[in-house]
Design a protein around this motif. Sequence first.
Motif, PDB file in Angstrom:
ATOM      1  N   LEU A  18       0.944  -1.069  -0.230  1.00 18.32           N
ATOM      2  CA  LEU A  18       0.042   0.077  -0.160  1.00 18.32           C
ATOM      3  C   LEU A  18       0.970   1.177  -0.004  1.00 18.32           C
ATOM      4  CD1 LEU A  18      -2.804  -0.928   2.632  1.00 18.32           C
ATOM      5  CD2 LEU A  18      -3.063  -0.547   0.062  1.00 18.32           C
ATOM      6  N   TYR A  19       1.898   1.198   0.688  1.00 18.18           N
ATOM      7  CA  TYR A  19       2.910   2.594   0.872  1.00 18.18           C
ATOM      8  C   TYR A  19       3.588   2.696  -0.399  1.00 18.18           C
ATOM      9  CZ  TYR A  19       6.406   5.562   2.595  1.00 18.18           C
ATOM     10  OH  TYR A  19       7.713   6.423   2.526  1.00 18.18           O
ATOM     11  N   GLY A  20       3.844   1.501  -1.260  1.00 15.46           N
ATOM     12  CA  GLY A  20       4.715   1.778  -2.455  1.00 15.46           C
ATOM     13  C   GLY A  20       3.489   2.285  -3.557  1.00 15.46           C
ATOM     14  N   PHE A  21       2.414   1.722  -3.413  1.00 13.55           N
ATOM     15  CA  PHE A  21       1.189   2.247  -4.454  1.00 13.55           C
ATOM     16  C   PHE A  21       0.955   3.651  -4.213  1.00 13.55           C
ATOM     17  CE2 PHE A  21      -3.391   3.104  -5.172  1.00 13.55           C
ATOM     18  CZ  PHE A  21      -3.369   2.576  -6.595  1.00 13.55           C
ATOM     19  N   VAL A  22       0.870   4.236  -2.970  1.00 10.57           N
ATOM     20  CA  VAL A  22       0.700   5.552  -2.568  1.00 10.57           C
ATOM     21  C   VAL A  22       1.949   6.369  -3.186  1.00 10.57           C
ATOM     22  CG1 VAL A  22       0.546   7.155  -0.770  1.00 10.57           C
ATOM     23  CG2 VAL A  22      -1.105   5.284  -0.821  1.00 10.57           C
ATOM     24  N   LEU A  23       2.879   5.954  -2.863  1.00 13.47           N
ATOM     25  CA  LEU A  23       4.352   6.557  -3.367  1.00 13.47           C
ATOM     26  C   LEU A  23       4.305   6.852  -4.687  1.00 13.47           C
ATOM     27  CD1 LEU A  23       7.435   5.289  -1.272  1.00 13.47           C
ATOM     28  CD2 LEU A  23       6.246   7.699  -1.041  1.00 13.47           C
ATOM     29  N   MET A  24       3.987   5.929  -5.464  1.00 16.33           N
ATOM     30  CA  MET A  24       3.709   6.054  -7.094  1.00 16.33           C
ATOM     31  C   MET A  24       2.989   7.180  -7.377  1.00 16.33           C
ATOM     32  SD  MET A  24       6.210   4.056  -8.171  1.00 16.33           S
ATOM     33  CE  MET A  24       5.982   3.936 -10.048  1.00 16.33           C
ATOM     34  N   GLY A  25       1.726   7.218  -6.674  1.00 17.37           N
ATOM     35  CA  GLY A  25       0.797   8.223  -6.811  1.00 17.37           C
ATOM     36  C   GLY A  25       1.462   9.410  -6.503  1.00 17.37           C
ATOM     37  N   MET A  26       1.892   9.564  -5.596  1.00 18.35           N
ATOM     38  CA  MET A  26       2.400  11.074  -5.042  1.00 18.35           C
ATOM     39  C   MET A  26       3.595  11.476  -6.248  1.00 18.35           C
ATOM     40  SD  MET A  26       2.750  10.334  -0.894  1.00 18.35           S
ATOM     41  CE  MET A  26       3.900  11.512  -0.738  1.00 18.35           C
ATOM     42  N   ASP A  27       4.353  10.627  -6.562  1.00 23.27           N
ATOM     43  CA  ASP A  27       5.476  10.896  -7.315  1.00 23.27           C
ATOM     44  C   ASP A  27       4.793  11.424  -8.632  1.00 23.27           C
ATOM     45  OD1 ASP A  27       8.108  11.346  -7.728  1.00 23.27           O
ATOM     46  OD2 ASP A  27       8.298   9.732  -9.036  1.00 23.27           O
ATOM     47  N   LYS A  28       3.822  10.673  -9.096  1.00 23.22           N
ATOM     48  CA  LYS A  28       3.164  10.995 -10.628  1.00 23.22           C
ATOM     49  C   LYS A  28       2.525  12.457 -10.220  1.00 23.22           C
ATOM     50  CE  LYS A  28       1.701  10.555 -14.467  1.00 23.22           C
ATOM     51  NZ  LYS A  28       2.309  10.237 -15.671  1.00 23.22           N
ATOM     52  N   ARG A  29       1.859  12.755  -9.132  1.00 26.20           N
ATOM     53  CA  ARG A  29       1.311  13.938  -8.873  1.00 26.20           C
ATOM     54  C   ARG A  29       2.116  15.186  -8.810  1.00 26.20           C
ATOM     55  NH1 ARG A  29      -3.313  15.210  -4.389  1.00 26.20           N
ATOM     56  NH2 ARG A  29      -3.481  17.417  -4.958  1.00 26.20           N
ATOM     57  N   ARG A  30       3.326  14.907  -8.177  1.00 23.53           N
ATOM     58  CA  ARG A  30       4.498  15.627  -8.156  1.00 23.53           C
ATOM     59  C   ARG A  30       5.214  16.024  -9.496  1.00 23.53           C
ATOM     60  NH1 ARG A  30       7.786  14.172  -2.371  1.00 23.53           N
ATOM     61  NH2 ARG A  30       6.164  14.501  -1.132  1.00 23.53           N
ATOM     62  N   PRO A  39      12.764  10.361  -4.543  1.00 24.67           N
ATOM     63  CA  PRO A  39      13.760   9.639  -5.308  1.00 24.67           C
ATOM     64  C   PRO A  39      13.697   8.341  -5.989  1.00 24.67           C
ATOM     65  CG  PRO A  39      14.495  10.629  -3.340  1.00 24.67           C
ATOM     66  CD  PRO A  39      13.113  10.901  -3.360  1.00 24.67           C
ATOM     67  N   GLU A  40      14.077   7.925  -7.037  1.00 21.62           N
ATOM     68  CA  GLU A  40      13.907   6.836  -7.450  1.00 21.62           C
ATOM     69  C   GLU A  40      14.531   5.730  -6.692  1.00 21.62           C
ATOM     70  OE1 GLU A  40      15.359   6.336 -11.575  1.00 21.62           O
ATOM     71  OE2 GLU A  40      13.756   7.640 -12.369  1.00 21.62           O
ATOM     72  N   ARG A  41      15.651   5.857  -5.725  1.00 17.21           N
ATOM     73  CA  ARG A  41      16.162   4.893  -4.831  1.00 17.21           C
ATOM     74  C   ARG A  41      15.053   4.605  -3.922  1.00 17.21           C
ATOM     75  NH1 ARG A  41      21.898   6.779  -2.459  1.00 17.21           N
ATOM     76  NH2 ARG A  41      22.532   4.468  -2.602  1.00 17.21           N
ATOM     77  N   ARG A  42      14.200   5.562  -3.203  1.00 14.17           N
ATOM     78  CA  ARG A  42      13.167   5.341  -2.303  1.00 14.17           C
ATOM     79  C   ARG A  42      12.163   4.503  -2.828  1.00 14.17           C
ATOM     80  NH1 ARG A  42      11.261  10.238   0.783  1.00 14.17           N
ATOM     81  NH2 ARG A  42      13.047  10.049   1.434  1.00 14.17           N
ATOM     82  N   LEU A  43      11.713   4.678  -4.035  1.00 18.00           N
ATOM     83  CA  LEU A  43      10.707   3.933  -4.770  1.00 18.00           C
ATOM     84  C   LEU A  43      11.250   2.271  -4.983  1.00 18.00           C
ATOM     85  CD1 LEU A  43       9.717   6.299  -7.449  1.00 18.00           C
ATOM     86  CD2 LEU A  43       8.300   5.728  -5.387  1.00 18.00           C
ATOM     87  N   PHE A  44      12.459   2.254  -5.357  1.00 19.36           N
ATOM     88  CA  PHE A  44      13.003   0.826  -5.484  1.00 19.36           C
ATOM     89  C   PHE A  44      13.166   0.267  -4.158  1.00 19.36           C
ATOM     90  CE2 PHE A  44      13.889   0.992  -9.988  1.00 19.36           C
ATOM     91  CZ  PHE A  44      13.915  -0.484 -10.201  1.00 19.36           C
ATOM     92  N   PHE A  45      13.760   1.071  -2.837  1.00 22.83           N
ATOM     93  CA  PHE A  45      13.919   0.373  -1.590  1.00 22.83           C
ATOM     94  C   PHE A  45      12.705  -0.140  -1.292  1.00 22.83           C
ATOM     95  CE2 PHE A  45      13.791   0.856   2.825  1.00 22.83           C
ATOM     96  CZ  PHE A  45      14.984   0.028   3.258  1.00 22.83           C
ATOM     97  N   VAL A  46      11.622   0.882  -1.219  1.00 26.92           N
ATOM     98  CA  VAL A  46      10.154   0.292  -0.739  1.00 26.92           C
ATOM     99  C   VAL A  46       9.782  -0.920  -1.424  1.00 26.92           C
ATOM    100  CG1 VAL A  46       7.684   0.886  -0.457  1.00 26.92           C
ATOM    101  CG2 VAL A  46       9.466   2.525   0.221  1.00 26.92           C
ATOM    102  N   ALA A  47       9.974  -0.929  -2.817  1.00 32.15           N
ATOM    103  CA  ALA A  47       9.883  -2.218  -3.484  1.00 32.15           C
ATOM    104  C   ALA A  47      10.503  -3.444  -3.149  1.00 32.15           C
ATOM    105  CB  ALA A  47       9.909  -1.924  -5.124  1.00 32.15           C
ATOM    106  N   ALA A  48      11.829  -3.104  -2.795  1.00 30.37           N
ATOM    107  CA  ALA A  48      12.699  -4.309  -2.571  1.00 30.37           C
ATOM    108  C   ALA A  48      12.418  -5.023  -1.250  1.00 30.37           C
ATOM    109  CB  ALA A  48      14.250  -3.898  -2.704  1.00 30.37           C
ATOM    110  N   VAL A  49      12.069  -4.017  -0.239  1.00 30.66           N
ATOM    111  CA  VAL A  49      11.834  -4.719   1.240  1.00 30.66           C
ATOM    112  C   VAL A  49      10.392  -5.174   1.176  1.00 30.66           C
ATOM    113  CG1 VAL A  49      13.555  -3.197   2.195  1.00 30.66           C
ATOM    114  CG2 VAL A  49      11.200  -2.397   2.071  1.00 30.66           C
ATOM    115  N   GLY A  50       9.485  -5.331   0.303  1.00 28.45           N
ATOM    116  CA  GLY A  50       8.143  -5.816   0.192  1.00 28.45           C
ATOM    117  C   GLY A  50       7.116  -5.198  -0.302  1.00 28.45           C
ATOM    118  N   GLY A  51       7.112  -4.007  -0.873  1.00 28.40           N
ATOM    119  CA  GLY A  51       6.258  -3.106  -1.538  1.00 28.40           C
ATOM    120  C   GLY A  51       6.233  -3.143  -2.796  1.00 28.40           C
ATOM    121  N   ALA A  52       6.590  -4.416  -3.684  1.00 32.75           N
ATOM    122  CA  ALA A  52       6.952  -4.315  -5.055  1.00 32.75           C
ATOM    123  C   ALA A  52       5.428  -4.601  -5.762  1.00 32.75           C
ATOM    124  CB  ALA A  52       7.911  -5.842  -5.482  1.00 32.75           C
ATOM    125  N   ALA A  53       4.413  -5.296  -5.082  1.00 32.41           N
ATOM    126  CA  ALA A  53       3.397  -5.447  -5.869  1.00 32.41           C
ATOM    127  C   ALA A  53       2.511  -3.952  -5.835  1.00 32.41           C
ATOM    128  CB  ALA A  53       2.537  -6.475  -5.000  1.00 32.41           C
TER     129      ALA A  53
END
Length: 99
Positions: A18-30, A39-53
């Motif tokens: 859910l956090y990864g989903f919200v981050l993608m929406g926030m980044d698109k809006r920004r 930062p793309e690093r943060r998006l990938f980090f969240v995905a890597a530690v469990g938020g990939a879906a």
Amino acid sequence: MALTWLSIMYGYWILLSLYGFVLMGMDKRRARRKARRIPERRLFFVAAVGGAAGTWCGMKLWRHKTKHHSFTVGIPYLVAVHIIVLLLVTGVWVWGAAA
């Protein structure tokens, strides 16, 4: 009902997705508003530690980062890895409980 290790793990996975989903929406809006980006690093980090879906769902829904090869290949790869890990852990837990 007592929380089991497995239910905690699934809860962690769902919350990070859910956090990864919200981050993608926030980044698109920004990006649309030309504001400071996540930062793309943060998006990938969240995905890597469990938020990939959730990150992948956010990519598809908001059509965000879909032209970045690292995201179009990396995020689905992480989703596959997470699914395999969840299946293995679930299988081990179920087989261990049955024994």
